[in-house]
Design a protein around this motif. Structure first.
Motif, PDB file in Angstrom:
ATOM      1  N   SER A 150      -4.485  17.760   7.470  1.00  0.00           N
ATOM      2  CA  SER A 150      -3.798  16.873   6.532  1.00  0.00           C
ATOM      3  C   SER A 150      -3.956  17.399   5.109  1.00  0.00           C
ATOM      4  CB  SER A 150      -4.380  15.459   6.591  1.00  0.00           C
ATOM      5  OG  SER A 150      -4.231  14.877   7.856  1.00  0.00           O
ATOM      6  N   ARG A 175       1.102  16.885   6.864  1.00  0.00           N
ATOM      7  CA  ARG A 175       0.230  17.483   7.868  1.00  0.00           C
ATOM      8  C   ARG A 175       0.832  18.796   8.350  1.00  0.00           C
ATOM      9  NH1 ARG A 175       0.840  13.827  13.391  1.00  0.00           N
ATOM     10  NH2 ARG A 175       3.104  13.547  13.339  1.00  0.00           N
ATOM     11  N   ASN A 186       3.918  13.189   6.771  1.00  0.00           N
ATOM     12  CA  ASN A 186       3.270  12.362   7.789  1.00  0.00           C
ATOM     13  C   ASN A 186       3.688  10.923   7.492  1.00  0.00           C
ATOM     14  OD1 ASN A 186       1.714  11.399   9.843  1.00  0.00           O
ATOM     15  ND2 ASN A 186      -0.242  12.084   9.016  1.00  0.00           N
ATOM     16  N   VAL A 189       2.074   6.202   8.267  1.00  0.00           N
ATOM     17  CA  VAL A 189       0.638   6.104   8.536  1.00  0.00           C
ATOM     18  C   VAL A 189      -0.047   5.330   7.417  1.00  0.00           C
ATOM     19  CG1 VAL A 189       0.546   8.206   9.910  1.00  0.00           C
ATOM     20  CG2 VAL A 189       0.178   8.344   7.438  1.00  0.00           C
ATOM     21  N   SER A 190      -1.145   4.684   7.746  1.00  0.00           N
ATOM     22  CA  SER A 190      -1.894   3.898   6.762  1.00  0.00           C
ATOM     23  C   SER A 190      -2.860   4.797   6.005  1.00  0.00           C
ATOM     24  CB  SER A 190      -2.663   2.776   7.459  1.00  0.00           C
ATOM     25  OG  SER A 190      -1.769   1.848   8.041  1.00  0.00           O
ATOM     26  N   LYS A 210       1.103   2.095   3.435  1.00  0.00           N
ATOM     27  CA  LYS A 210       1.751   2.853   4.506  1.00  0.00           C
ATOM     28  C   LYS A 210       2.700   3.872   3.886  1.00  0.00           C
ATOM     29  CE  LYS A 210       2.101   1.122   8.447  1.00  0.00           C
ATOM     30  NZ  LYS A 210       2.354   0.356   9.688  1.00  0.00           N
ATOM     31  N   SER A 211       2.648   5.103   4.385  1.00  0.00           N
ATOM     32  CA  SER A 211       3.487   6.169   3.841  1.00  0.00           C
ATOM     33  C   SER A 211       4.951   5.961   4.225  1.00  0.00           C
ATOM     34  CB  SER A 211       3.007   7.532   4.335  1.00  0.00           C
ATOM     35  OG  SER A 211       3.102   7.614   5.747  1.00  0.00           O
ATOM     36  N   TYR A 233      -7.119   9.398   4.059  1.00  0.00           N
ATOM     37  CA  TYR A 233      -6.528   9.161   5.380  1.00  0.00           C
ATOM     38  C   TYR A 233      -7.616   9.313   6.434  1.00  0.00           C
ATOM     39  CZ  TYR A 233      -3.680  10.029   9.553  1.00  0.00           C
ATOM     40  OH  TYR A 233      -3.132   9.987  10.815  1.00  0.00           O
ATOM     41  N   SER A 236      -6.224  10.671  13.078  1.00  0.00           N
ATOM     42  CA  SER A 236      -5.762  10.146  14.361  1.00  0.00           C
ATOM     43  C   SER A 236      -6.154  11.129  15.455  1.00  0.00           C
ATOM     44  CB  SER A 236      -4.239   9.957  14.347  1.00  0.00           C
ATOM     45  OG  SER A 236      -3.587  11.219  14.328  1.00  0.00           O
ATOM     46  N   THR A 239      -4.152  14.293  14.231  1.00  0.00           N
ATOM     47  CA  THR A 239      -4.146  14.705  12.827  1.00  0.00           C
ATOM     48  C   THR A 239      -5.504  14.437  12.200  1.00  0.00           C
ATOM     49  OG1 THR A 239      -1.795  14.141  12.711  1.00  0.00           O
ATOM     50  CG2 THR A 239      -2.940  14.490  10.631  1.00  0.00           C
TER      51      THR A 239
END
Length: 252
Positions: A150, A175, A186, A189-190, A210-211, A233, A236, A239
């Motif tokens: 990332s 990412r 990315n 995602v939060s 959130k993105s 970030y 996950s 990622t």
């Protein structure tokens, strides 16, 4: 040849990202392996968009008849058990005496060669040790998590700012794309907006944002004190986690 096989169960990929824990040693008959270290003991491997990462392993093996060949491999399977990627190679071993050898192994994870985005996730590590009389096989011996790197950016404005006035914090989260060998958005995602007050070493989460579809991040917060802001970030299954550089805001 007598073939004895020891199998170690792989842990499930749960939401908590649980990774399989390898045994301290394994043995069948007189043949045993021990002092196994894979990737320096780190079960998480992060690969950038273009740079190869060398994964290493070391181990010791002993048998009354001496050690023949040591084979180590990494495999990545799809959701239905289909083979996505496989890296297999014999280790280089040195005999310390008639019964015991120490072995070294390394392979590159190269996004410019075989890796694609589907390569991200849990990989299984296999170890096989062969002598004239025995075969000890761990399939898998353990699991490791290979993830896309990332990158985050941040900008907090205005600077300086009046105390309690709003500041706008923007940035992006991207990412590694192993198919295109570049960094891509990315999205969805939060990402946490964190603040570290001047004179302290603790980061505090102020907001979670959130993105956007382009990986953009944006929010507004009050400037209550001098300090540094960053985006963070948590990562996950595919990622890796990362934090942006800090942006200091002078509050007057």
């Amino acid at each position: 040849m007598r073939i004895r096989t020891a199998v170690v169960a792989v842990c499930s990929a749960l939401a908590a990202l649980v990774i399989g824990i390898p045994p301290a040693q394994a043995q069948t008959g007189d043949l045993r392996i021990y002092n196994v270290t894979f990737n320096g003991g780190n079960k998480y491997i992060t690969v950038s968009a273009t740079g190869a990462v060398t994964v290493t392993a070391t181990l010791a093996a002993s048998d009354d008849a001496g050690i023949g060949k040591v084979f180590i491999g990494m495999t990545r399977e799809g959701p239905n058990g289909e083979l996505y990627d496989a890296l297999h190679k014999y280790a280089t071993c040195k005999a310390w005496n008639a019964t015991t050898s120490t072995c070294r192994w390394s392979v590159p994870l190269d996004p410019k060669e075989f890796m694609r985005n589907r390569s991200a996730g849990i990989w299984e590590v296999t170890i096989q040790v062969q002598t004239d009389n025995d075969l000890l096989s761990h399939d898998p011996y353990q699991t490791v998590l290979v993830r896309r790197k990332s990158v985050l950016s941040i900008n907090a404005t205005p600077e300086p700012v009046t105390k309690n006035a709003p500041i706008t914090v923007t940035g992006t989260i991207k990412r590694a794309d192993w198919t295109k060998n570049t960094y891509v958005a990315n999205s969805g995602v939060s990402v946490k907006l964190q603040f570290k007050k001047s004179g302290t070493s603790t980061w505090t989460t102020v907001k979670t944002v959130k993105s956007s579809s382009t990986g953009a991040l944006r929010t507004t917060v009050p400037a209550t004190a001098d300090g540094t802001w960053r985006w963070h970030y948590s990562g996950s299954l595919t990622t890796a986690p990362w934090g942006s550089n800090g942006d200091f805001v002078d509050v007057r």
